[in-house]
Design a protein around this motif. Structure first.
Motif, short mmCIF file in Angstrom:
data_model
loop_
_atom_site.label_atom_id
_atom_site.label_comp_id
_atom_site.label_asym_id
_atom_site.label_seq_id
_atom_site.Cartn_x
_atom_site.Cartn_y
_atom_site.Cartn_z
N SER A 82 100.06 56.50 96.81
CA SER A 82 100.85 56.91 97.97
C SER A 82 100.74 58.41 98.15
CB SER A 82 102.33 56.50 97.81
OG SER A 82 102.88 57.05 96.62
N LEU A 83 101.19 58.90 99.31
CA LEU A 83 101.09 60.31 99.65
C LEU A 83 102.44 60.82 100.14
CD1 LEU A 83 97.75 60.09 101.70
CD2 LEU A 83 97.99 60.84 99.32
N VAL A 84 102.81 62.04 99.71
CA VAL A 84 104.06 62.66 100.13
C VAL A 84 103.71 63.87 100.99
CG1 VAL A 84 106.20 63.76 99.41
CG2 VAL A 84 105.21 61.91 98.03
N ILE A 85 104.20 63.89 102.22
CA ILE A 85 103.89 64.95 103.18
C ILE A 85 105.14 65.79 103.41
CG2 ILE A 85 103.01 65.45 105.50
CD1 ILE A 85 101.96 62.46 105.44
N THR A 86 105.00 67.12 103.23
CA THR A 86 106.12 68.04 103.47
C THR A 86 105.64 69.16 104.39
OG1 THR A 86 105.55 69.25 101.44
CG2 THR A 86 107.27 67.56 101.28
N PHE A 87 106.59 69.77 105.12
CA PHE A 87 106.25 70.77 106.13
C PHE A 87 106.84 72.13 105.80
CE2 PHE A 87 105.50 66.86 108.32
CZ PHE A 87 104.56 67.13 109.32
N ASP A 88 106.09 73.19 106.15
CA ASP A 88 106.62 74.54 106.07
C ASP A 88 107.56 74.77 107.25
OD1 ASP A 88 105.38 75.24 103.78
OD2 ASP A 88 104.00 76.70 104.65
N ASN A 89 108.51 75.68 107.06
CA ASN A 89 109.51 75.95 108.10
C ASN A 89 108.95 76.94 109.12
OD1 ASN A 89 111.87 75.94 109.52
ND2 ASN A 89 112.98 77.28 108.13
N ILE A 90 108.18 76.41 110.06
CA ILE A 90 107.55 77.21 111.11
C ILE A 90 108.12 76.75 112.46
CG2 ILE A 90 105.37 77.75 112.27
CD1 ILE A 90 103.96 77.30 109.62
N PRO A 91 108.55 77.69 113.32
CA PRO A 91 109.08 77.29 114.63
C PRO A 91 108.06 76.46 115.40
CG PRO A 91 109.47 79.63 114.23
CD PRO A 91 108.56 79.17 113.14
N ILE A 92 108.47 75.30 115.83
CA ILE A 92 107.53 74.41 116.53
C ILE A 92 107.94 74.20 117.98
CG2 ILE A 92 108.68 72.22 115.98
CD1 ILE A 92 105.80 71.14 115.33
N GLY A 93 108.98 74.93 118.42
CA GLY A 93 109.39 74.91 119.83
C GLY A 93 109.61 73.52 120.36
N PRO A 163 99.48 63.78 96.30
CA PRO A 163 99.16 62.38 95.97
C PRO A 163 100.01 61.87 94.80
CG PRO A 163 97.53 63.81 95.00
CD PRO A 163 98.46 64.70 95.78
N ILE A 164 100.35 60.62 94.84
CA ILE A 164 101.01 59.93 93.72
C ILE A 164 100.07 58.82 93.27
CG2 ILE A 164 102.97 58.52 93.00
CD1 ILE A 164 104.68 59.99 95.03
N TYR A 165 99.84 58.75 91.98
CA TYR A 165 98.93 57.75 91.44
C TYR A 165 99.75 56.57 90.90
CZ TYR A 165 95.57 61.42 92.23
OH TYR A 165 94.81 62.39 92.82
N ASP A 166 99.48 56.11 89.70
CA ASP A 166 100.17 54.93 89.18
C ASP A 166 101.65 55.20 88.95
OD1 ASP A 166 100.16 52.23 88.17
OD2 ASP A 166 100.47 53.11 86.19
N SER A 167 101.99 56.40 88.46
CA SER A 167 103.38 56.74 88.16
C SER A 167 103.64 58.17 88.59
CB SER A 167 103.67 56.58 86.67
OG SER A 167 104.97 57.06 86.35
#
Length: 248
Positions: A82-93, A163-167
């Motif tokens: 599985s995949l973990v997606i995180t964002f930087d705190n950038i103004p996106i209007g 990325p997350i692998y088996d554990s």
């Protein structure tokens, strides 16, 4: 580890690994099998505490305005669970980043996330080893409230992927790594699969390259044991391997 020993050594780890023949001869199917076993081993001992991929847009508003709104981009970290997606705190209007999994929306990053003060807590988790994303620069009116949203500062986006692998539990993964390193002769057998040490006679260039990468990936994970000291297998002197590496 035992499956790899059977394929490479024709027997179990331990004394057989120390006294193995100097030349490792394999056919095409054998090389593919070794690669598959190494890939499975990486899956069981893999753990990344920090993101390993990053994607970001332009950050100049005038350039962002020309960004094609219908473009879809893809990110893949092959072999992850599985995949973990995180964002930087950038103004996106008035813009947004849409995270897609096989065409289905899994999360949307927009100004409401940044204004909530919970940007650090926001994450999108994908079940699988790939996803797509789409960036839209601007919508002039909020479709839900009718609020005029023109003029808000938009500096684009930057997100990280872990990325997350088996554990994803460090204690479990570190124990697995120590178990592998405890196998007598395994590390020596593993390093000799790499072309700079010995490699596999009969392997095609592409097969050897793929195996080399998996050997390096495996060693990089095995070397990380958290707060524990280095495993004795990693710091033991091996004159034979040193001679091969430095071509004495």
């Amino acid at each position: 580890t035992e499956a790899l020993a059977q394929k490479v050594l024709g027997g179990e780890l331990g004394q057989a690994a120390v006294q193995r023949p100097r030349t490792i001869e394999m056919g095409k199917n054998d090389c593919d099998m070794i690669y598959s076993v190494l890939r499975t081993l990486v899956f069981t001992i893999g753990l990344d505490d920090y993101p390993t991929r990053m994607a970001e847009s332009e950050h100049v508003p005038n350039r962002l305005k020309t960004h094609p709104p219908n473009n879809i981009y893809k990110c893949a970290l092959k072999g992850s669970n599985s995949l973990v997606i995180t964002f930087d705190n950038i103004p996106i209007g008035t813009g947004c980043v849409i995270i897609l999994d096989q065409g289905q929306v899994r999360g949307t990053y927009n100004r409401k996330i940044t204004e909530s003060g919970k940007n650090a807590e926001f994450k999108v988790i994908i079940d699988g080893d790939s996803f797509e994303w789409q960036f839209k620069f601007e919508t002039s009116v909020d479709p839900q409230t009718g609020e005029d949203m023109t003029g808000l500062d938009n500096r684009g986006y930057r997100f990280m992927v872990r990325p997350i692998y088996d554990s994803d539990d460090p204690t479990t993964v570190y124990r697995r790594r120590r178990d592998v390193l405890d196998k007598s002769g395994f590390l020596k057998m593993l390093t000799h699969l790499h072309s700079t040490v010995q490699g596999i006679q009969g392997a095609r260039e592409e097969q050897q390259r793929r195996i080399d990468l998996k050997v390096i990936e495996t060693l990089s994970y095995l070397a990380q044991l958290g707060e524990s000291p280095p495993h004795p297998a990693l710091i033991a002197e091996d004159e034979e391997t040193e001679d091969d590496v430095f071509q004495k």
